[in-house]
Design a protein around this motif. Sequence first.
Motif, PDB file in Angstrom:
ATOM      1  N   GLY A 106       1.242  -0.817   0.529  1.00  0.00           N
ATOM      2  CA  GLY A 106      -0.073   0.064   0.042  1.00  0.00           C
ATOM      3  C   GLY A 106       0.960   1.250   0.324  1.00  0.00           C
ATOM      4  O   GLY A 106       2.011   1.429   0.222  1.00  0.00           O
ATOM      5  N   ASN A 107       0.324   2.543   0.138  1.00  0.00           N
ATOM      6  CA  ASN A 107       1.042   3.833   0.410  1.00  0.00           C
ATOM      7  C   ASN A 107       0.735   4.242   1.756  1.00  0.00           C
ATOM      8  O   ASN A 107       1.655   5.452   1.611  1.00  0.00           O
ATOM      9  N   ARG A 108       0.673   4.034   2.468  1.00  0.00           N
ATOM     10  CA  ARG A 108       0.189   3.899   3.725  1.00  0.00           C
ATOM     11  C   ARG A 108       0.986   3.480   4.909  1.00  0.00           C
ATOM     12  O   ARG A 108       0.732   2.099   5.518  1.00  0.00           O
ATOM     13  N   LEU A 109       2.015   3.939   5.810  1.00  0.00           N
ATOM     14  CA  LEU A 109       2.394   3.496   7.016  1.00  0.00           C
ATOM     15  C   LEU A 109       1.619   3.384   8.101  1.00  0.00           C
ATOM     16  O   LEU A 109       1.488   4.520   9.146  1.00  0.00           O
ATOM     17  N   PRO A 110       1.650   2.593   8.801  1.00  0.00           N
ATOM     18  CA  PRO A 110       1.229   2.868  10.100  1.00  0.00           C
ATOM     19  C   PRO A 110       2.098   3.515  11.395  1.00  0.00           C
ATOM     20  O   PRO A 110       3.015   2.930  11.377  1.00  0.00           O
ATOM     21  N   LYS A 111       1.483   3.816  12.266  1.00  0.00           N
ATOM     22  CA  LYS A 111       2.236   4.534  12.892  1.00  0.00           C
ATOM     23  C   LYS A 111       2.895   3.638  14.158  1.00  0.00           C
ATOM     24  O   LYS A 111       1.933   2.776  14.513  1.00  0.00           O
ATOM     25  N   ASN A 112       3.995   4.106  15.097  1.00  0.00           N
ATOM     26  CA  ASN A 112       4.338   3.525  16.827  1.00  0.00           C
ATOM     27  C   ASN A 112       4.795   1.978  15.803  1.00  0.00           C
ATOM     28  O   ASN A 112       3.977   0.873  16.690  1.00  0.00           O
ATOM     29  N   LEU A 113       5.362   1.619  14.908  1.00  0.00           N
ATOM     30  CA  LEU A 113       6.018   0.345  13.503  1.00  0.00           C
ATOM     31  C   LEU A 113       6.924  -0.514  15.284  1.00  0.00           C
ATOM     32  O   LEU A 113       7.520   0.661  15.312  1.00  0.00           O
ATOM     33  N   PRO A 114       7.396  -1.623  14.797  1.00  0.00           N
ATOM     34  CA  PRO A 114       8.374  -2.158  15.930  1.00  0.00           C
ATOM     35  C   PRO A 114       9.497  -2.134  14.978  1.00  0.00           C
ATOM     36  O   PRO A 114      10.687  -2.076  15.638  1.00  0.00           O
ATOM     37  N   CYS A 115      10.137  -1.906  14.039  1.00  0.00           N
ATOM     38  CA  CYS A 115      10.782  -1.526  13.760  1.00  0.00           C
ATOM     39  C   CYS A 115      10.852  -0.375  11.653  1.00  0.00           C
ATOM     40  O   CYS A 115      10.057  -0.059  11.414  1.00  0.00           O
ATOM     41  N   ARG A 116      11.897  -0.113  10.938  1.00  0.00           N
ATOM     42  CA  ARG A 116      11.804   0.078  10.421  1.00  0.00           C
ATOM     43  C   ARG A 116      11.022  -0.334   9.257  1.00  0.00           C
ATOM     44  O   ARG A 116      10.668  -1.823   8.702  1.00  0.00           O
ATOM     45  N   ALA A 117      10.236   0.713   8.287  1.00  0.00           N
ATOM     46  CA  ALA A 117       9.208  -0.146   7.777  1.00  0.00           C
ATOM     47  C   ALA A 117       9.028   0.736   6.253  1.00  0.00           C
ATOM     48  O   ALA A 117       9.535   2.058   6.398  1.00  0.00           O
ATOM     49  N   ARG A 118       8.348   0.031   5.384  1.00  0.00           N
ATOM     50  CA  ARG A 118       8.599   1.212   3.687  1.00  0.00           C
ATOM     51  C   ARG A 118       7.537   0.396   3.193  1.00  0.00           C
ATOM     52  O   ARG A 118       7.477  -0.709   3.229  1.00  0.00           O
ATOM     53  N   ALA A 119       6.531   1.389   2.036  1.00  0.00           N
ATOM     54  CA  ALA A 119       5.468   1.386   2.337  1.00  0.00           C
ATOM     55  C   ALA A 119       5.259   0.872   0.750  1.00  0.00           C
ATOM     56  O   ALA A 119       6.087   1.649  -0.309  1.00  0.00           O
ATOM     57  N   ILE A 120       4.235  -0.110  -0.400  1.00  0.00           N
ATOM     58  CA  ILE A 120       5.381  -0.432  -1.604  1.00  0.00           C
ATOM     59  C   ILE A 120       3.621  -0.184  -2.425  1.00  0.00           C
ATOM     60  O   ILE A 120       3.056  -1.612  -2.323  1.00  0.00           O
ATOM     61  N   VAL A 121       3.116   0.063  -2.885  1.00  0.00           N
ATOM     62  CA  VAL A 121       2.193   0.344  -3.865  1.00  0.00           C
ATOM     63  C   VAL A 121       2.297  -1.145  -4.226  1.00  0.00           C
ATOM     64  O   VAL A 121       3.465  -1.546  -5.630  1.00  0.00           O
ATOM     65  N   ASP A 122       1.300  -1.663  -4.140  1.00  0.00           N
ATOM     66  CA  ASP A 122       1.248  -2.973  -5.160  1.00  0.00           C
ATOM     67  C   ASP A 122       2.148  -4.334  -4.746  1.00  0.00           C
ATOM     68  O   ASP A 122       2.794  -4.980  -6.154  1.00  0.00           O
ATOM     69  N   GLY A 123       2.759  -4.320  -3.281  1.00  0.00           N
ATOM     70  CA  GLY A 123       3.773  -5.142  -3.209  1.00  0.00           C
ATOM     71  C   GLY A 123       3.696  -6.292  -2.967  1.00  0.00           C
ATOM     72  O   GLY A 123       4.515  -7.131  -3.041  1.00  0.00           O
ATOM     73  N   ASP A 124       2.014  -7.094  -2.948  1.00  0.00           N
ATOM     74  CA  ASP A 124       2.644  -8.099  -2.846  1.00  0.00           C
ATOM     75  C   ASP A 124       2.397  -9.166  -3.833  1.00  0.00           C
ATOM     76  O   ASP A 124       2.016 -10.277  -4.629  1.00  0.00           O
ATOM     77  N   ALA A 125       2.524  -7.927  -5.596  1.00  0.00           N
ATOM     78  CA  ALA A 125       2.939  -8.647  -6.568  1.00  0.00           C
ATOM     79  C   ALA A 125       3.732  -8.418  -6.836  1.00  0.00           C
ATOM     80  O   ALA A 125       4.670  -9.761  -8.200  1.00  0.00           O
ATOM     81  N   THR A 126       5.027  -8.070  -6.528  1.00  0.00           N
ATOM     82  CA  THR A 126       6.084  -7.867  -6.501  1.00  0.00           C
ATOM     83  C   THR A 126       7.283  -8.424  -5.289  1.00  0.00           C
ATOM     84  O   THR A 126       8.296  -8.930  -5.256  1.00  0.00           O
ATOM     85  N   GLU A 127       7.747  -8.025  -4.058  1.00  0.00           N
ATOM     86  CA  GLU A 127       8.163  -8.606  -2.834  1.00  0.00           C
ATOM     87  C   GLU A 127       7.142 -10.047  -2.535  1.00  0.00           C
ATOM     88  O   GLU A 127       6.016 -10.646  -1.786  1.00  0.00           O
ATOM     89  N   PRO A 128       8.100 -11.586  -2.440  1.00  0.00           N
ATOM     90  CA  PRO A 128       7.428 -12.695  -1.900  1.00  0.00           C
ATOM     91  C   PRO A 128       6.748 -12.641  -1.026  1.00  0.00           C
ATOM     92  O   PRO A 128       6.077 -13.348  -0.232  1.00  0.00           O
ATOM     93  N   ALA A 129       7.629 -11.588   0.072  1.00  0.00           N
ATOM     94  CA  ALA A 129       7.313 -12.121   1.749  1.00  0.00           C
ATOM     95  C   ALA A 129       5.814 -10.402   1.641  1.00  0.00           C
ATOM     96  O   ALA A 129       4.618 -11.605   2.728  1.00  0.00           O
ATOM     97  N   ILE A 130       5.177 -10.395   1.097  1.00  0.00           N
ATOM     98  CA  ILE A 130       4.045  -9.212   0.812  1.00  0.00           C
ATOM     99  C   ILE A 130       2.870 -10.349   0.804  1.00  0.00           C
ATOM    100  O   ILE A 130       1.841 -10.362   0.935  1.00  0.00           O
ATOM    101  N   GLY A 131       3.649 -10.670  -1.016  1.00  0.00           N
ATOM    102  CA  GLY A 131       2.443 -11.850  -1.342  1.00  0.00           C
ATOM    103  C   GLY A 131       1.903 -13.423  -0.329  1.00  0.00           C
ATOM    104  O   GLY A 131       1.643 -13.323  -0.202  1.00  0.00           O
ATOM    105  N   ALA A 132       3.295 -13.850   0.611  1.00  0.00           N
ATOM    106  CA  ALA A 132       2.729 -14.442   1.590  1.00  0.00           C
ATOM    107  C   ALA A 132       2.186 -14.094   2.502  1.00  0.00           C
ATOM    108  O   ALA A 132       0.736 -14.898   3.030  1.00  0.00           O
TER     109      ALA A 132
END
Length: 197
Positions: A106-132
């Motif tokens: 997606g294009n939004r990051l939650p607040k108060n995450l326990p780690c660094r984060a990156r939002a990726i639009v259509d990430g479920d199609a490009t990143e295996p971990a998001i697809g999983a």
Amino acid sequence: MSGLRFRRVAGVDEAGRGPLAGPVVVAAVILDPRRPIDGLADSKVLSEAQRDELAPRIRAQALAWSVVAVDIDEIERLNILGATLVGMERALRALQAAPALALIDGNRLPKNLPCRARAIVDGDATEPAIGAASILAKTERDRIMRELDGAHPGYGFARHKGYSTPEHLGALERLGPCPIHRRGFEPVRRLLEPELF
């Protein structure tokens, strides 16, 4: 992607933002690079049989995974986007292995995450971990909706999973909303509003 230099990269995705009924379900997955899983993709492009075959493999072979459901009360209180973001934070915190980086669909990051984060639009199609993560979220939400079909018969939740299909819309008109319908969503809201003359 530079983020892949981190050993523990969590993919995060949700299922159920659009339906008129039921929870939104969020999953987080840290894949094990030593145990690759063939066939990972956005759950929406996979058949139900493919998702059902992949989900237990993901659970068995991932370094860590978690699935959380955000119920109707929180969706009503926070709105669907807020409930989804809260679910993403909870899913990451529920992982048994702490991630160094989260890749969030997606294009939004939650607040108060326990780690660094990156939002990726259509990430479920490009990143295996998001697809999983999308596969785990979708299969768990489908399971929940089949259970809710037994608790709220007549709506067809086991078939349409709460989406606004003609079958579901017809049942809403006949039966009215039940406790798992999202009051803030059209056409549920319209059925709850008093007619004005």
